[in-house]
Design an enzyme around this catalytic site. Structure first.
Site, PDB file in Angstrom:
ATOM      1  CE  LYS A   1      10.314 -10.446  -2.047  1.00  0.00           C
ATOM      2  NZ  LYS A   1       9.041  -9.650  -2.675  1.00  0.00           N
TER       3      LYS A   1
ATOM      4  NE  ARG B   1      -4.497   5.781   5.193  1.00  0.00           N
ATOM      5  CZ  ARG B   1      -5.238   6.045   6.083  1.00  0.00           C
ATOM      6  NH1 ARG B   1      -6.541   6.226   6.146  1.00  0.00           N
ATOM      7  NH2 ARG B   1      -4.765   6.844   7.354  1.00  0.00           N
ATOM      8  CB  CYS B   2      -2.046  -0.506   8.840  1.00  0.00           C
ATOM      9  SG  CYS B   2      -0.691  -1.079   7.622  1.00  0.00           S
TER      10      CYS B   2
ATOM     11  CG  ASN C   1      -0.613  -0.104   2.452  1.00  0.00           C
ATOM     12  OD1 ASN C   1       0.629  -0.234   2.658  1.00  0.00           O
ATOM     13  ND2 ASN C   1      -1.447   0.176   3.562  1.00  0.00           N
ATOM     14  CE1 TYR C   2       0.747   6.048   2.408  1.00  0.00           C
ATOM     15  CE2 TYR C   2      -0.300   4.186   3.419  1.00  0.00           C
ATOM     16  CZ  TYR C   2      -0.007   5.397   3.028  1.00  0.00           C
ATOM     17  OH  TYR C   2      -1.262   6.233   3.631  1.00  0.00           O
TER      18      TYR C   2
ATOM     19  CD  GLU D   1       1.427  -0.702  10.704  1.00  0.00           C
ATOM     20  OE1 GLU D   1       0.629  -1.535  10.613  1.00  0.00           O
ATOM     21  OE2 GLU D   1       2.019   0.013   9.746  1.00  0.00           O
TER      22      GLU D   1
ATOM     23  N   GLY E   1       3.428  -4.894   7.099  1.00  0.00           N
ATOM     24  CA  GLY E   1       2.351  -5.964   6.456  1.00  0.00           C
ATOM     25  C   GLY E   1       1.474  -6.616   7.044  1.00  0.00           C
ATOM     26  N   GLY E   2       1.231  -8.037   6.802  1.00  0.00           N
ATOM     27  CA  GLY E   2       0.286  -8.723   7.690  1.00  0.00           C
ATOM     28  C   GLY E   2       0.684  -9.764   8.269  1.00  0.00           C
ATOM     29  CG  ASP E   3      -2.149 -12.809   9.444  1.00  0.00           C
ATOM     30  OD1 ASP E   3      -2.362 -11.869   9.890  1.00  0.00           O
ATOM     31  OD2 ASP E   3      -3.008 -13.586   8.907  1.00  0.00           O
ATOM     32  CB  THR E   4       4.019 -12.119   6.120  1.00  0.00           C
ATOM     33  OG1 THR E   4       2.779 -12.395   5.243  1.00  0.00           O
ATOM     34  CG2 THR E   4       5.133 -13.182   5.739  1.00  0.00           C
TER      35      THR E   4
HETATM   36  O1  G3P Z   1      -0.936   1.003   6.062  1.00  0.00           O
HETATM   37  C1  G3P Z   1       0.162   1.493   6.309  1.00  0.00           C
HETATM   38  C2  G3P Z   1       0.259   2.578   7.575  1.00  0.00           C
HETATM   39  O2  G3P Z   1       1.633   2.819   7.813  1.00  0.00           O
HETATM   40  C3  G3P Z   1      -0.644   3.650   7.267  1.00  0.00           C
HETATM   41  O3  G3P Z   1      -0.184   4.864   7.052  1.00  0.00           O
HETATM   42  O4  G3P Z   1      -0.073   7.482   6.453  1.00  0.00           O
HETATM   43  O5  G3P Z   1      -2.131   5.834   5.788  1.00  0.00           O
HETATM   44  O6  G3P Z   1      -1.617   6.500   8.209  1.00  0.00           O
HETATM   45  P1  G3P Z   1      -0.921   6.163   6.947  1.00  0.00           P
END
Ligand code: G3P
Length: 478
Positions: A181, A286-287, A158-159, A253, A234-237
């Protein structure tokens, strides 16, 4: 094949000896957009070797020079925002405007790391022995921060640029070398970003970027004896990595189920605007997206009406046209989201809009009267679907928030600052936002998750510190 993007090792762009490539599917067209090298374990070994050598010399490079190079890379990154943003649009369907913002924000982050690094790494500590019982003033202790060695950075789709540089820049300023990576979706944007560092003239081997299948080089990288630190988003990984990784510092995270608690006295227009921004920007991928609304029953009808009015104004379509809602990253992601929606439907949630999907494009959907037995009450859709749970007491809201296995961020809306602070304290999350949607930035703020949301804290200052070790030198006086 000639149209396969090369990987970066020892300061040179290379083809993999595997002769194989990995296809990057454009989420919008669902056709192959780009191809990257499928690197081999042998190639990873080579990268690790040169990374180790380059780090030794880099650690001796004066701090101000390291900072100067980061400022240079930041400027080149910003100059090249257009072609990099273009990749983000094609690889991860990020709306064109947001894609440019991501690159600019990344340049600013890299510069800030240079600034912050020269300050916090340029000072240490001095202790004397006589404060501990039984000691004379005969020992002086000098404390400084030294690099860890080789840092492995694994950012998510996502970023691909911003969450890569948020690991690269702190690692480099602190005197580490860096192996990236990138995620497959976003790999080409990441390679372009790496090229900006290449143009800035960093020594060869200091930065490397290996692409390929997680199944072939993922574990090999994270379990590699040459790695001295892993920074993963990332996720569960991430949970699997933490179990397999060796005795190296981890920064992770891993997603969230950020709750938005709405009290009876909240400014509902403000809440609605933040639910739209928090829940639906980048189509909820987004997380830190708002992933569940917990609203007091007495104001729920009114809030849902306001949010629905705004949902109906969201534009839906291709990222090139800057639509608010764009296709989600992959078909498997779309299917997962659909699974959550169907489960909620079957268990009786109220659909505020009609569920609509074309390919990977999912129309924004607010689900009202969601109950705890529905999967969407707990799981993160990572898509433009937002559940609303009506609560009868603030305690009920806090309880739902804390019953989650995640604990990234949360937000609370009320005009009563005392209540906001108390509720914020009670929420088991790494950050609580008062009267605004969750967000990671500004990028120098600490950013951390509790429980399954992660290990350690990010944000520029914390990341620099995390990528160092303490070294003591004790001067023993006669
Ligand atoms: O999903 C990743 C996380 O770091 C979100 O960042 O800037 O969208 O709050 P932001």
């Amino acid at each position: 094949e000639d149209n396969v993007y090369k990987y970066y090792s020892d300061g040179v762009w290379k083809k993999s000896s595997s002769g194989k490539s990995v296809a990057i599917i454009n989420p919008t067209t669902r056709k192959t957009q780009y191809k990257v090298q499928a690197c081999t374990q042998e190639e990873v070994n080579k990268v690790m070797e040169s990374s180790k050598i380059a780090q030794k010399a880099w650690a001796k490079t004066p701090l101000w020079k390291r900072a100067e190079m980061l400022h240079k890379a930041a400027a080149i990154l910003k100059e090249n925002k257009a072609p990099i943003a273009e990749c983000l649009v094609k690889e991860i369907a990020k709306p064109a405007k947001d894609a440019v913002t991501e690159v600019v924000r990344s340049g600013d982050l890299v510069s800030y790391c240079g600034e912050e690094g020269v300050r916090i790494l340029g000072e240490g500590k001095f202790l004397t022995s006589d404060s501990f019982p039984g000691n004379e003033r005969s020992k002086y202790c000098l404390v400084s921060k030294i690099p860890l060695g080789v840092v492995l950075a694994i950012p998510p789709f996502n970023y691909p640029v911003n969450l890569a540089v948020s690991k690269i820049a702190p690692a480099l300023i602190a005197g580490n070398s860096l192996v990236l990576k990138p995620p497959t979706q976003g790999a080409v944007a990441a390679l372009h970003m790496i090229h900006c560092f290449h143009l800035a003239g960093f020594p060869k081997g200091l930065i490397s970027c290996v692409t390929g299948k997680g199944s072939e080089i993922g574990d090999f990288l994270t379990m590699h004896p040459g790695v001295n630190c892993i920074s993963f988003t990332g996720g569960d990984t991430g949970i699997a990595i933490s179990k397999k990784a060796g005795m190296v510092p981890l920064q992770m995270e891993l997603g969230g189920k950020d709750a938005c608690i709405v009290l009876e006295d909240a400014d509902l227009d403000l809440v609605a605007a933040n639910i739209i921004k928090g829940g639906f920007s980048y189509s909820g991928q987004r997380c830190t997206a708002v992933k569940v609304v917990l609203v007091m029953e007495s104001v729920a009808d009114s809030l849902v009406e306001k949010v629905n009015a705004k949902v109906s104004k969201l534009t839906v379509g291709p990222p090139e046209e800057n639509c608010d809602i764009t296709p989600v990253v992959s078909e498997s992601s779309s299917n997962f989201i659909e699974g959550l929606v169907m489960d909620a439907k079957q268990k009786g949630a109220t659909f505020c809009q009609e569920y609509k999907r074309e390919g990977n494009l999912i129309w924004p959907l607010l689900l009202d009267h969601v109950k705890p037995e529905m999967r969407i009450a707990w799981e993160e859709p990572f898509g433009p679907v937002l559940p609303v749970i009506r609560i009868n007491s603030v305690e009920q809201g806090i309880h739902h928030c804390n019953a989650s296995n995640f604990g990234l961020q949360g937000c609370v809306f009320t005009r009563d600052i005392n209540k906001a602070i108390l509720i914020g304290d009670a929420m088991e999350t790494g950050t609580v936002q008062i009267n605004s949607a969750p967000a990671r930035g500004p990028d120098h703020f600490p950013f951390q998750g509790l429980k399954d949301s992660g290990i350690g804290s990010q944000g520029i200052t914390n990341s620099i510190t995390m990528m160092t070790k303490i070294k003591s030198t004790v001067i023993n006086l006669p």
